[in-house]
Design an enzyme around this catalytic site. Structure first.
Site, PDB file in Angstrom:
ATOM      1  N   LYS A 113     -20.659  28.137 -22.888  1.00 43.88           N
ATOM      2  CA  LYS A 113     -20.993  29.525 -22.564  1.00 43.88           C
ATOM      3  C   LYS A 113     -22.204  29.903 -23.380  1.00 43.88           C
ATOM      4  O   LYS A 113     -22.432  29.369 -24.467  1.00 43.88           O
ATOM      5  CB  LYS A 113     -19.823  30.449 -22.932  1.00 43.88           C
ATOM      6  CG  LYS A 113     -19.824  31.757 -22.166  1.00 43.88           C
ATOM      7  CD  LYS A 113     -19.246  31.535 -20.780  1.00 43.88           C
ATOM      8  CE  LYS A 113     -18.987  32.799 -20.031  1.00 43.88           C
ATOM      9  NZ  LYS A 113     -18.027  32.554 -18.936  1.00 43.88           N
TER      10      LYS A 113
HETATM   11  N1  GLU Z   1     -19.265  32.768 -15.497  1.00 44.53           N
HETATM   12  C1  GLU Z   1     -18.338  32.213 -14.569  1.00 44.53           C
HETATM   13  C2  GLU Z   1     -17.011  31.935 -15.248  1.00 44.53           C
HETATM   14  O1  GLU Z   1     -16.689  32.513 -16.249  1.00 44.53           O
HETATM   15  C3  GLU Z   1     -18.885  31.005 -13.809  1.00 44.53           C
HETATM   16  C4  GLU Z   1     -19.292  29.842 -14.645  1.00 44.53           C
HETATM   17  C5  GLU Z   1     -20.006  28.743 -13.856  1.00 44.53           C
HETATM   18  O2  GLU Z   1     -20.090  28.844 -12.641  1.00 44.53           O
HETATM   19  O3  GLU Z   1     -20.477  27.825 -14.508  1.00 44.53           O
HETATM   20  O4  GLU Z   1     -16.210  31.176 -14.773  1.00 44.53           O
END
Ligand code: GLU
Length: 423
Positions: A113
């Site tokens: 993240k």
């Molecule tokens: N931000 C989204 C999540 O928390 C998608 C992450 C992604 O597609 O890599 O799952």
């Protein structure tokens, strides 16, 4: 056996919740303490300064992070968040949840993240572009289609992804569409990616209602948050015959006991920037939405929405976590004791990263699928994860969260064990 080497925070943060969930899974799986410790900490993290030249010529400094929690099953994967709440601990928790989410959906990814501490709505599009490009070039050494693939999260969107893709491609000397997902369609994005999280939440919510014996038609729903996840979830649930009786955003909440006109509400949201004072609705205190007497509650905003202070007043029969980490550990225990079915985030909101995986596959092969194919594959994959979780929960008498964590952590621990510890 599940002791941690240090515990530096006293308040229960998202990271404490994430680690507690891991500790519970480690206990069920009887993981060796060394494996538990390794999974409690990020594999790699980078904190960067992001100086931004404002439109008025002044320079302001922001701080950004990229945390890569695990690579045992493949490249790290996860969103990029622009929000005032971002700090390294929040990003660590969100990165850890991505590892479990990808493993649970059987995607060949680890978890990551990123985040920048900023209120994006206070900045112009050109300022956000410069901020994004500088951040992308600072984290350039650790991202890439085989290393770590960012995607949108709170406060970022397909434009953010296009700027990262371009910055990365310019520095590489050729176009690299597979470095991010959630791109605009014209740049190699996937059909169905923008609404994928909401589609997944809807599939799982309908399955959960059926499991507890609530008739889909007319079931009362409250949705907290009208962003990338909540908005389309409200639309899809209404289109499936449910009655969306309340929705909220950061400015307030609205309700209508006989069901809001969700399409009209979305038009009001587009023109005013908020759901407040939508036609055909009555005002509601924003956080009272969580305590309404409904069949289904979808928290689709930020972490910690359901906590010790309000959990006793929650009256929903089913909670489907559209957001990451919306229920604190203590609140989760109370909900379980009260027999409220909670569908955990790593299952409920996995639709986004599932279609991110489809986008990455398509980008890497430069071969594009139809919207129907994406939707059919998303539905099959998320419902297969739902079935696995429900089966294990019944077999081992676990909550859905505990079962999902046992499956996910077990897969990551097994990959680690098969690869062996270097050196
Ligand atoms: N931000 C989204 C999540 O928390 C998608 C992450 C992604 O597609 O890599 O799952």
């Amino acid at each position: 056996m599940t002791s941690l080497p240090d515990s530096t925070t006293t308040r229960m943060s998202a990271l404490d919740d994430a680690r507690q969930q891991l500790a519970d899974a480690a206990m069920h799986l009887e993981l060796p303490d060394g494996t538990f410790q390794m999974l409690s900490y990020p594999r790699r993290e980078l904190t960067v300064s992001v100086p931004l030249r404002l439109d008025n010529g002044d320079v302001r400094l922001f701080v950004g992070h990229r945390v890569q929690h695990n690579f045992s099953r493949g490249p790290a994967k996860g969103g990029l968040r622009y929000a005032p709440s971002v700090d390294i601990e929040e990003v660590r928790a969100l990165a850890m949840w991505m590892t479990w989410k990808c493993a649970l959906a059987n995607l060949p990814y680890g978890g990551a993240k990123g985040g920048i501490t900023i209120q994006p709505r206070d900045y112009s599009r050109t300022e956000l572009e410069r901020l994004t490009r500088r951040y992308a070039s600072e984290i350039f050494p650790i991202i890439g289609p085989e290393r770590d693939i960012p995607a949108p999260d709170v406060g970022t969107d397909e434009n953010t992804m296009a700027w990262i893709m371009d910055t990365y491609s310019v520095a590489s000397g050729y176009t690299v569409p597979g470095v991010v997902t959630g791109k605009p369609l014209q740049l190699g994005g996937s059909q169905g990616r923008a609404s994928a999280t909401s589609r997944g939440v809807t599939h799982v919510a309908l399955a959960a209602l059926e499991r507890v014996g609530i008739e889909q038609r007319g079931a009362r729903v409250a949705v907290q948050g009208m962003g990338k996840v909540g908005r389309d979830t409200a639309r899809f649930l209404a289109a499936s015959g449910l009655r969306v009786v309340a929705v909220s955003d950061q400015f307030g909440a609205v309700q209508n006991a006989s069901g809001l006109d969700v399409e009209a509400l979305c038009r009001h949201l587009d023109s005013t920037g908020s759901v407040v004072a939508a036609p055909g609705s009555d005002a509601l205190e924003r956080d009272d939405l969580l305590e309404l007497d409904v069949d289904l509650l979808v928290p689709a905003a930020l972490e910690g929405a359901i906590h010790e202070g309000n959990v006793d007043r929650i009256r929903a029969r089913v909670i489907v976590e559209g957001a990451n980490g919306p229920t604190t550990t203590q609140a989760d225990r109370v909900l379980n004791e009260r027999g409220i079915l909670v569908v955990p985030d790593i299952l409920a909101n996995a639709g986004g990263v599932i279609v991110s995986y489809f986008e990455w596959v398509q980008s890497n092969q430069t071969y594009w699928w139809s919207a129907d194919e994406v939707e059919a594959r998303l539905q099959a994959r998320i419902l297969s994860a739902w079935n696995e979780v429900v089966r294990l929960a019944a077999e081992r008498r676990l909550s859905l969260r505990a079962a999902a964590m046992v499956l996910a952590v077990g897969r990551v621990a097994q990959a680690h064990e098969l690869r062996g510890l270097y050196p």
